[in-house]
Design an enzyme around this catalytic site. Sequence first.
Site, PDB file in Angstrom:
ATOM      1  N   ARG A  91     -17.783  -2.163  18.063  1.00 13.31           N
ATOM      2  CA  ARG A  91     -17.107  -3.451  17.794  1.00 13.31           C
ATOM      3  C   ARG A  91     -15.780  -3.562  18.536  1.00 13.31           C
ATOM      4  NH1 ARG A  91     -16.959  -3.469  12.478  1.00 13.31           N
ATOM      5  NH2 ARG A  91     -19.105  -4.160  12.542  1.00 13.31           N
ATOM      6  N   CYS A 103       0.537  -0.273  10.286  1.00  6.18           N
ATOM      7  CA  CYS A 103       0.011  -1.264   9.332  1.00  6.18           C
ATOM      8  C   CYS A 103       1.074  -2.124   8.661  1.00  6.18           C
ATOM      9  CB  CYS A 103      -0.825  -0.547   8.269  1.00  6.18           C
ATOM     10  SG  CYS A 103      -1.681  -1.717   7.202  1.00  6.18           S
ATOM     11  N   CYS A 109     -16.770  -8.541   5.591  1.00 11.73           N
ATOM     12  CA  CYS A 109     -16.045  -7.278   5.386  1.00 11.73           C
ATOM     13  C   CYS A 109     -14.817  -7.521   4.527  1.00 11.73           C
ATOM     14  CB  CYS A 109     -15.568  -6.716   6.719  1.00 11.73           C
ATOM     15  SG  CYS A 109     -16.869  -6.582   7.930  1.00 11.73           S
ATOM     16  N   CYS A 125       0.825  -1.213   0.000  1.00  9.47           N
ATOM     17  CA  CYS A 125       0.000   0.000   0.000  1.00  9.47           C
ATOM     18  C   CYS A 125       0.862   1.268   0.000  1.00  9.47           C
ATOM     19  CB  CYS A 125      -0.914  -0.008   1.236  1.00  9.47           C
ATOM     20  SG  CYS A 125      -2.021   1.411   1.286  1.00  9.47           S
ATOM     21  N   CYS A 134     -19.625  -5.353   3.666  1.00 10.36           N
ATOM     22  CA  CYS A 134     -18.835  -4.193   4.077  1.00 10.36           C
ATOM     23  C   CYS A 134     -17.574  -4.178   3.222  1.00 10.36           C
ATOM     24  CB  CYS A 134     -18.475  -4.301   5.560  1.00 10.36           C
ATOM     25  SG  CYS A 134     -17.436  -2.937   6.130  1.00 10.36           S
ATOM     26  N   CYS A 152     -19.028   2.758   8.812  1.00  9.01           N
ATOM     27  CA  CYS A 152     -18.307   2.053   9.870  1.00  9.01           C
ATOM     28  C   CYS A 152     -17.019   2.840  10.059  1.00  9.01           C
ATOM     29  CB  CYS A 152     -18.019   0.616   9.427  1.00  9.01           C
ATOM     30  SG  CYS A 152     -16.913  -0.268  10.556  1.00  9.01           S
ATOM     31  N   CYS A 157       0.780   4.440   7.028  1.00  7.84           N
ATOM     32  CA  CYS A 157       0.181   4.289   8.361  1.00  7.84           C
ATOM     33  C   CYS A 157       1.147   3.493   9.259  1.00  7.84           C
ATOM     34  CB  CYS A 157      -1.156   3.564   8.250  1.00  7.84           C
ATOM     35  SG  CYS A 157      -2.183   4.255   6.944  1.00  7.84           S
TER      36      CYS A 157
HETATM   37  N1  SAM Z   1      -6.605   0.647   3.215  1.00  6.45           N
HETATM   38  C1  SAM Z   1      -7.875   0.846   3.769  1.00  6.45           C
HETATM   39  C2  SAM Z   1      -7.902   1.895   4.850  1.00  6.45           C
HETATM   40  O1  SAM Z   1      -6.868   2.192   5.418  1.00  6.45           O
HETATM   41  O2  SAM Z   1      -8.977   2.394   5.108  1.00  6.45           O
HETATM   42  C3  SAM Z   1      -8.506  -0.420   4.302  1.00  6.45           C
HETATM   43  C4  SAM Z   1      -7.705  -1.423   5.066  1.00  6.45           C
HETATM   44  S1  SAM Z   1      -6.958  -0.869   6.592  1.00  6.45           S
HETATM   45  C5  SAM Z   1      -5.919  -2.209   7.008  1.00  6.45           C
HETATM   46  C6  SAM Z   1      -8.312  -0.901   7.745  1.00  6.45           C
HETATM   47  C7  SAM Z   1      -8.071  -0.501   9.172  1.00  6.45           C
HETATM   48  O3  SAM Z   1      -7.410  -1.528   9.870  1.00  6.45           O
HETATM   49  C8  SAM Z   1      -7.197   0.708   9.437  1.00  6.45           C
HETATM   50  O4  SAM Z   1      -7.871   1.915   9.273  1.00  6.45           O
HETATM   51  C9  SAM Z   1      -6.826   0.496  10.898  1.00  6.45           C
HETATM   52  O5  SAM Z   1      -7.755   1.146  11.737  1.00  6.45           O
HETATM   53  C10 SAM Z   1      -6.912  -1.012  11.078  1.00  6.45           C
HETATM   54  N2  SAM Z   1      -5.593  -1.593  11.342  1.00  6.45           N
HETATM   55  C11 SAM Z   1      -4.617  -1.821  10.432  1.00  6.45           C
HETATM   56  N3  SAM Z   1      -3.529  -2.362  11.010  1.00  6.45           N
HETATM   57  C12 SAM Z   1      -3.815  -2.467  12.331  1.00  6.45           C
HETATM   58  C13 SAM Z   1      -3.078  -2.955  13.456  1.00  6.45           C
HETATM   59  N4  SAM Z   1      -1.833  -3.406  13.333  1.00  6.45           N
HETATM   60  N5  SAM Z   1      -3.683  -2.936  14.664  1.00  6.45           N
HETATM   61  C14 SAM Z   1      -4.939  -2.474  14.795  1.00  6.45           C
HETATM   62  N6  SAM Z   1      -5.683  -2.002  13.766  1.00  6.45           N
HETATM   63  C15 SAM Z   1      -5.119  -1.994  12.546  1.00  6.45           C
HETATM   64 FE1  SF4 Z   2      -2.767   1.120   3.461  1.00 10.17          FE
HETATM   65 FE2  SF4 Z   2      -2.685  -0.151   5.784  1.00 10.17          FE
HETATM   66 FE3  SF4 Z   2      -2.925   2.481   5.738  1.00 10.17          FE
HETATM   67 FE4  SF4 Z   2      -5.012   0.930   4.920  1.00 10.17          FE
HETATM   68  S1  SF4 Z   2      -4.138   1.062   6.969  1.00 10.17           S
HETATM   69  S2  SF4 Z   2      -4.202   2.769   3.929  1.00 10.17           S
HETATM   70  S3  SF4 Z   2      -3.841  -0.781   4.002  1.00 10.17           S
HETATM   71  S4  SF4 Z   2      -1.152   1.306   4.982  1.00 10.17           S
END
Ligand code: SAM
Ligand code: SF4
Length: 336
Positions: free
Chosen positions: A267, A61, A98, A54, A129, A189, A58
């Site tokens: 949730r 992530c 989802c 990606c 979702c 959500c 973040c």
């Molecule tokens: N890329 C899209 C986004 O960021 O909206 C969808 C997938 S992203 C992985 C969805 C959510 O997963 C993120 O907004 C975050 O809140 C949660 N998430 C991702 N990695 C995480 C982690 N290591 N621990 C807890 N929540 C996590």
């Molecule tokens: Fe990309 Fe992960 Fe951020 Fe979603 S949470 S935008 S998958 S880096």
Amino acid sequence: MTAPRTDWTRDEIAALFDLPFTELVFRAATVHRERFAADEVQLSTLLSIKTGGCAEDCGYCSQSASANSGVEATKLMDVQAVLQSAAQAKDNGSSRFCMGAAWRNPKDRDMPAIIEMVKGVRGMGLETCMTLGMLEPHQAQQLAEAGLDYYNHNIDTSPEKYAEIITTRTMDDRLDTLAQVRKAGINVCSGGIVGMGETRDDRVGVLHTLATLPSHPQSVPINALVPVKGTVLGDMLADPPLAKIDDVEFVRTVAVARITMPASMVRLSAGRESMSDAAQALCFMAGANSIFTGDRLLTAPNAGDDKDGALFARLGLKPMVAEEPRGCKLLREAAE
Ligand code: SAM
Ligand code: SF4
Ligand code: DTB
């Protein structure tokens, strides 16, 4: 029953967090019982339909191209494989499926396959979702027309802390997409992550942002950071000073979410795997009424159906039966 308030002040939310723990949980449990059966928990199942690589950074992530987590980048899954996985989730008792993609935003060329997935999954009688990153107005519209029930788009943390966690987009970008989703008539959500080294005031800030949206998200996931090696935050947790979120503070966050957004599904999301049964029981007591089931979240392990079955039996909880999903209602109305 009074309509949920969207005029909460930060001071009011901070005062809720400051209540004696037993008083806070009692108030949240009371609010919970006004609108929901306290022994019912909604079950959602996640599937990563496009993993890794990606463009966003973040810090929590595993799927960011900037992380060094070892998660392999894949292409968008084939529609049939997604439908197979949804059928299995349904067999396992889940009511919502989802689908998550590691995208900054979907490309228009991806939309036909995404729409097929929405239509196929809702055709099975499951709520749908999607979480695909930022949306353009026309994409939100396409998803609404396909009958998508929910769009997940978390704000993750407080406005003040946002830039410390993510530099490739802003909180306003996130709020813009949420507005597009609401405008298209798709249920929202949106929630956050705790345990990222934020202060109590940041936790107040994230719930204040959600509880003062023009209307509350129908679903509010509260995630505890799943520490993943090779991500900025996962590595910080492995090497103190960043410590795992305290269970009591996590339960307080759930309780304040329940009180401020009384009609929403709250949730208990990522991080359950490392929580004791007792901590999870307190979250249900404090008004959490939804979980992710199955042995995987998107890339990280989850508690798993056997463990959750045992937990539900131990606590006397039962799966919530979904009302007719928005997507199925659209299908039925089209047929009539
Ligand atoms: N890329 C899209 C986004 O960021 O909206 C969808 C997938 S992203 C992985 C969805 C959510 O997963 C993120 O907004 C975050 O809140 C949660 N998430 C991702 N990695 C995480 C982690 N290591 N621990 C807890 N929540 C996590
Ligand atoms: Fe990309 Fe992960 Fe951020 Fe979603 S949470 S935008 S998958 S880096
Ligand atoms: C949400 O709030 N949590 C889910 C879902 N919405 C998309 C994702 C949790 C991801 C946990 C880390 C992983 O599996 O990589």
